[in-house]
Design a protein around this motif. Structure first.
Motif, PDB file in Angstrom:
ATOM      1  N   ASP A  78       0.787  -0.986  -0.034  1.00 44.33           N
ATOM      2  CA  ASP A  78      -0.086   0.164  -0.205  1.00 44.33           C
ATOM      3  C   ASP A  78       0.983   1.296  -0.109  1.00 44.33           C
ATOM      4  OD1 ASP A  78      -2.063  -1.895   0.211  1.00 44.33           O
ATOM      5  OD2 ASP A  78      -2.714  -1.137   2.165  1.00 44.33           O
ATOM      6  N   PHE A  79       0.621   2.242  -0.917  1.00 47.83           N
ATOM      7  CA  PHE A  79       1.291   3.410  -1.010  1.00 47.83           C
ATOM      8  C   PHE A  79       0.377   4.640  -0.816  1.00 47.83           C
ATOM      9  CE2 PHE A  79       3.680   0.425  -3.613  1.00 47.83           C
ATOM     10  CZ  PHE A  79       4.934   0.704  -3.074  1.00 47.83           C
ATOM     11  N   GLN A  80       0.814   5.502  -0.239  1.00 49.24           N
ATOM     12  CA  GLN A  80       0.007   6.875   0.262  1.00 49.24           C
ATOM     13  C   GLN A  80       0.257   7.784  -0.556  1.00 49.24           C
ATOM     14  OE1 GLN A  80      -0.745   7.751   4.360  1.00 49.24           O
ATOM     15  NE2 GLN A  80      -1.194   9.690   4.070  1.00 49.24           N
ATOM     16  N   ARG A  81      -0.280   8.754  -1.174  1.00 45.85           N
ATOM     17  CA  ARG A  81       0.287   9.757  -1.859  1.00 45.85           C
ATOM     18  C   ARG A  81       0.474  10.879  -0.749  1.00 45.85           C
ATOM     19  NH1 ARG A  81      -4.497   8.600  -4.700  1.00 45.85           N
ATOM     20  NH2 ARG A  81      -4.128   7.738  -6.995  1.00 45.85           N
ATOM     21  N   VAL A  82       1.461  11.749  -1.081  1.00 46.02           N
ATOM     22  CA  VAL A  82       1.789  12.993  -0.225  1.00 46.02           C
ATOM     23  C   VAL A  82       1.828  14.291  -1.176  1.00 46.02           C
ATOM     24  CG1 VAL A  82       3.238  11.364   1.175  1.00 46.02           C
ATOM     25  CG2 VAL A  82       4.240  12.819  -0.618  1.00 46.02           C
ATOM     26  N   LYS A  83       1.336  15.399  -0.282  1.00 45.84           N
ATOM     27  CA  LYS A  83       1.374  16.554  -0.769  1.00 45.84           C
ATOM     28  C   LYS A  83       2.120  17.272  -0.084  1.00 45.84           C
ATOM     29  CE  LYS A  83      -2.672  18.072  -2.395  1.00 45.84           C
ATOM     30  NZ  LYS A  83      -4.094  18.777  -2.339  1.00 45.84           N
ATOM     31  N   LYS A  84       2.944  18.218  -0.697  1.00 46.14           N
ATOM     32  CA  LYS A  84       3.896  18.985   0.131  1.00 46.14           C
ATOM     33  C   LYS A  84       3.584  19.994   1.249  1.00 46.14           C
ATOM     34  CE  LYS A  84       3.932  22.956  -3.113  1.00 46.14           C
ATOM     35  NZ  LYS A  84       4.986  23.718  -4.056  1.00 46.14           N
ATOM     36  N   ASP A  85       2.129  19.900   1.149  1.00 46.61           N
ATOM     37  CA  ASP A  85       1.622  20.911   2.182  1.00 46.61           C
ATOM     38  C   ASP A  85       0.623  20.348   3.134  1.00 46.61           C
ATOM     39  OD1 ASP A  85      -0.461  20.665   0.413  1.00 46.61           O
ATOM     40  OD2 ASP A  85      -1.313  22.477   0.397  1.00 46.61           O
ATOM     41  N   GLN A  86       0.759  19.016   3.296  1.00 48.25           N
ATOM     42  CA  GLN A  86      -0.050  18.162   4.070  1.00 48.25           C
ATOM     43  C   GLN A  86       0.859  17.166   4.912  1.00 48.25           C
ATOM     44  OE1 GLN A  86      -2.966  15.928   1.870  1.00 48.25           O
ATOM     45  NE2 GLN A  86      -4.205  17.838   1.739  1.00 48.25           N
ATOM     46  N   GLU A  87       0.750  17.234   6.241  1.00 46.53           N
ATOM     47  CA  GLU A  87       1.416  16.396   7.212  1.00 46.53           C
ATOM     48  C   GLU A  87       1.207  15.035   6.820  1.00 46.53           C
ATOM     49  OE1 GLU A  87       2.503  17.641  11.502  1.00 46.53           O
ATOM     50  OE2 GLU A  87       0.345  16.356  11.494  1.00 46.53           O
ATOM     51  N   ILE A  88       2.301  14.157   7.066  1.00 46.01           N
ATOM     52  CA  ILE A  88       2.603  12.705   6.916  1.00 46.01           C
ATOM     53  C   ILE A  88       2.754  12.131   8.027  1.00 46.01           C
ATOM     54  CG2 ILE A  88       2.567  12.687   4.447  1.00 46.01           C
ATOM     55  CD1 ILE A  88       5.346  12.297   4.721  1.00 46.01           C
ATOM     56  N   VAL A  89       2.367  11.058   8.456  1.00 44.07           N
ATOM     57  CA  VAL A  89       2.661  10.126   9.594  1.00 44.07           C
ATOM     58  C   VAL A  89       3.559   8.918   9.236  1.00 44.07           C
ATOM     59  CG1 VAL A  89       1.898   8.724  11.705  1.00 44.07           C
ATOM     60  CG2 VAL A  89       0.617  11.047  10.911  1.00 44.07           C
ATOM     61  N   VAL A  90       4.763   8.916   9.598  1.00 41.31           N
ATOM     62  CA  VAL A  90       5.594   7.811   9.249  1.00 41.31           C
ATOM     63  C   VAL A  90       6.312   7.194  10.347  1.00 41.31           C
ATOM     64  CG1 VAL A  90       7.489   7.256   7.601  1.00 41.31           C
ATOM     65  CG2 VAL A  90       5.886   9.045   6.799  1.00 41.31           C
ATOM     66  N   GLN A  91       6.743   5.978  10.263  1.00 36.85           N
ATOM     67  CA  GLN A  91       7.549   5.066  11.052  1.00 36.85           C
ATOM     68  C   GLN A  91       9.036   5.367  10.729  1.00 36.85           C
ATOM     69  OE1 GLN A  91       6.908   3.586  13.886  1.00 36.85           O
ATOM     70  NE2 GLN A  91       4.564   3.259  13.835  1.00 36.85           N
ATOM     71  N   VAL A  92      10.019   6.153  11.670  1.00 39.15           N
ATOM     72  CA  VAL A  92      11.072   6.291  11.225  1.00 39.15           C
ATOM     73  C   VAL A  92      12.208   5.450  12.249  1.00 39.15           C
ATOM     74  CG1 VAL A  92      12.870   8.279  11.304  1.00 39.15           C
ATOM     75  CG2 VAL A  92      10.503   8.454  10.710  1.00 39.15           C
ATOM     76  N   PRO A  93      13.085   4.992  11.546  1.00 39.28           N
ATOM     77  CA  PRO A  93      14.070   4.271  12.443  1.00 39.28           C
ATOM     78  C   PRO A  93      14.887   4.951  13.414  1.00 39.28           C
ATOM     79  CG  PRO A  93      14.259   3.842  10.170  1.00 39.28           C
ATOM     80  CD  PRO A  93      13.490   5.042  10.046  1.00 39.28           C
TER      81      PRO A  93
ATOM     82  N   ARG B 147      17.509  -1.947  23.406  1.00 40.76           N
ATOM     83  CA  ARG B 147      16.725  -1.257  22.558  1.00 40.76           C
ATOM     84  C   ARG B 147      15.245  -1.659  23.027  1.00 40.76           C
ATOM     85  NH1 ARG B 147      18.287   0.488  17.559  1.00 40.76           N
ATOM     86  NH2 ARG B 147      20.725   0.722  17.204  1.00 40.76           N
ATOM     87  N   LEU B 148      14.596  -0.883  23.353  1.00 41.03           N
ATOM     88  CA  LEU B 148      13.081  -1.156  23.732  1.00 41.03           C
ATOM     89  C   LEU B 148      12.279  -0.637  22.464  1.00 41.03           C
ATOM     90  CD1 LEU B 148      13.151   0.225  27.187  1.00 41.03           C
ATOM     91  CD2 LEU B 148      13.667  -2.037  26.522  1.00 41.03           C
ATOM     92  N   MET B 149      12.739  -0.124  21.729  1.00 40.49           N
ATOM     93  CA  MET B 149      11.896   0.502  20.334  1.00 40.49           C
ATOM     94  C   MET B 149      13.052   0.539  19.331  1.00 40.49           C
ATOM     95  SD  MET B 149       9.321   3.642  21.878  1.00 40.49           S
ATOM     96  CE  MET B 149       8.921   3.886  19.970  1.00 40.49           C
ATOM     97  N   THR B 150      12.592   0.223  18.116  1.00 42.58           N
ATOM     98  CA  THR B 150      13.726   0.136  16.881  1.00 42.58           C
ATOM     99  C   THR B 150      13.310   1.525  15.801  1.00 42.58           C
ATOM    100  OG1 THR B 150      12.448  -1.403  15.665  1.00 42.58           O
ATOM    101  CG2 THR B 150      14.344  -2.160  16.975  1.00 42.58           C
ATOM    102  N   GLU B 151      11.653   1.821  16.084  1.00 43.47           N
ATOM    103  CA  GLU B 151      11.422   3.051  15.325  1.00 43.47           C
ATOM    104  C   GLU B 151      10.505   3.623  16.023  1.00 43.47           C
ATOM    105  OE1 GLU B 151      10.090   1.054  11.900  1.00 43.47           O
ATOM    106  OE2 GLU B 151       8.238   0.289  12.736  1.00 43.47           O
ATOM    107  N   VAL B 152       9.939   4.965  15.601  1.00 36.80           N
ATOM    108  CA  VAL B 152       9.067   5.590  16.218  1.00 36.80           C
ATOM    109  C   VAL B 152       8.348   6.624  15.214  1.00 36.80           C
ATOM    110  CG1 VAL B 152      10.859   7.825  16.455  1.00 36.80           C
ATOM    111  CG2 VAL B 152       8.691   7.433  18.061  1.00 36.80           C
ATOM    112  N   GLU B 153       7.083   6.605  15.522  1.00 37.44           N
ATOM    113  CA  GLU B 153       6.130   7.228  14.760  1.00 37.44           C
ATOM    114  C   GLU B 153       6.226   8.964  14.840  1.00 37.44           C
ATOM    115  OE1 GLU B 153       1.841   5.893  13.532  1.00 37.44           O
ATOM    116  OE2 GLU B 153       1.560   7.254  15.050  1.00 37.44           O
ATOM    117  N   VAL B 154       6.276   9.266  13.674  1.00 39.66           N
ATOM    118  CA  VAL B 154       6.479  10.888  13.829  1.00 39.66           C
ATOM    119  C   VAL B 154       5.548  11.592  12.696  1.00 39.66           C
ATOM    120  CG1 VAL B 154       9.053  10.779  14.314  1.00 39.66           C
ATOM    121  CG2 VAL B 154       8.344  10.934  11.956  1.00 39.66           C
ATOM    122  N   ALA B 155       5.234  12.685  12.907  1.00 41.14           N
ATOM    123  CA  ALA B 155       4.439  13.394  11.945  1.00 41.14           C
ATOM    124  C   ALA B 155       5.100  14.657  11.523  1.00 41.14           C
ATOM    125  CB  ALA B 155       3.101  13.694  12.527  1.00 41.14           C
ATOM    126  N   CYS B 156       4.867  15.024  10.248  1.00 41.79           N
ATOM    127  CA  CYS B 156       5.710  16.274   9.750  1.00 41.79           C
ATOM    128  C   CYS B 156       5.345  16.408   8.224  1.00 41.79           C
ATOM    129  CB  CYS B 156       7.349  15.992   9.827  1.00 41.79           C
ATOM    130  SG  CYS B 156       7.798  14.604   8.770  1.00 41.79           S
TER     131      CYS B 156
END
Length: 216
Positions: free
Chosen positions: A94-109, A130-139
Motif C-alpha cells: 500500500d502506498f499513500q500519496r503525499v502533498k507538500k503542504d499536508q502532514e504525513i505520519v511515518v515510522q522512522v528508524p 533497545r526497547l524500540m527500533t523505530e518511532v512514529e513521527v508526523a511532519c
C-alpha cells in the motif's frame, strides 16, 4: 546524503485472489494500491524483485518514494506491506500519496550513536537495551528524517531514554506525546546484565561479611 527511490508501476484491471496469484506466478509482479491526497485509489502492479531489493535499504521505509505509472510520477510513502506467511515472498503493498503542504505520519528508524564509546557502556560495563527500533513521527514531507539519532554518550548507567527525550529535527513531532504521559514510551536503556548484577551483589555481600568477621 538523501537517496531517491523510483518504482516502476503498471495499471492493474483484474482484481481478486485468482488475479493476484496469476500476477505473482506468471509475471513476477505483485498487486499494490496508491491512495490518498483526495484522489481515487489506483490499483497497480509492481515488479516483485525490484521492491524486494529496495526493501533491503532501511531508508526505503522513511523516504518519499516516486512511483512512475503511465508516464506520470507520483510522490508516495510506503504505508503497508504484506508478506507470504512462510515463503520469502511479498504479496501486496500500500502506498499513500503525499502533498507538500499536508502532514504525513511515518515510522522512522532509531539509530544509536557512540554506543561502543559511551562511558556507561565502555567504562562501567553497561549494555544498551533497545526497547524500540523505530518511532512514529508526523511532519511535512520536506521535513521527513531518514532516521533519528540517540547519542548514547549522554546516557548514564541505569538511565532510561523515553520518546520525550529524543532530539527531533525541525518541523518533526511525535503524535503519541500529545496524549498523556502514559504514551511516553521507553526507547532505550543502559544497565548491567542481570548475571553481572547478581555477581556484584554477591561479592558485595561477601565483602560485608568478611568485614564483620574481622571486626569480631
Amino acid at each position: 546524503m538523501s537517496q531517491d527511490f523510483v518504482i516502476e508501476a503498471f495499471p492493474r484491471d483484474d482484481q481478486g485472489r485468482g488475479a493476484s496469484r496469476r500476477l505473482r506466478r506468471e509475471e513476477r509482479k505483485i498487486p499494490a494500491i496508491i491512495y490518498g491526497a483526495g484522489k481515487e485509489a489506483t490499483p497497480i502492479s509492481i515488479w516483485h524483485n525490484e521492491l524486494k531489493k529496495a526493501l533491503e535499504n532501511e531508508a526505503f521505509f522513511s523516504h518519499i518514494l516516486t512511483i512512475e505509472l503511465n508516464g506520470k510520477k507520483e510522490s508516495v510513502i510506503l504505508k503497508d506491506l504484506q508478506r507470504h506467511p512462510y515463503k520469502l515472498l511479498l504479496t501486496h503493498a500500500d502506498f499513500q500519496r503525499v502533498k507538500k503542504d499536508q502532514e504525513i505520519v511515518v515510522q522512522v528508524p532509531l539509530h544509536l550513536l557512540n554506543e561502543d564509546t559511551a562511558p556507561a557502556i565502555k567504562t562501567f560495563g553497561g549494555v544498551a537495551f533497545r526497547l524500540m527500533t523505530e518511532v512514529e513521527v508526523a511532519c511535512l514531507p520536506k521535513h521527513l528524517p531518514e532516521f533519528i539519532e540517540i547519542d548514547m554518550a549522554d546516557v548514564e548507567m541505569d538511565q532510561v531514554v523515553h520518546m520525550s527525550d529524543l532530539k527531533l529535527p525541525e518541523g518533526v513531532r511525535i503524535p503519541a506525546l500529545q496524549h498523556d504521559g502514559e504514551h511516553d514510551q521507553a526507547v532505550v536503556s543502559v544497565s548491567k546484565p542481570k548475571g553481572v548484577k547478581a555477581d556484584e551483589a554477591e561479592d558485595e555481600a561477601e565483602g560485608e561479611g568478611e568485614e564483620g568477621e574481622s571486626k569480631e
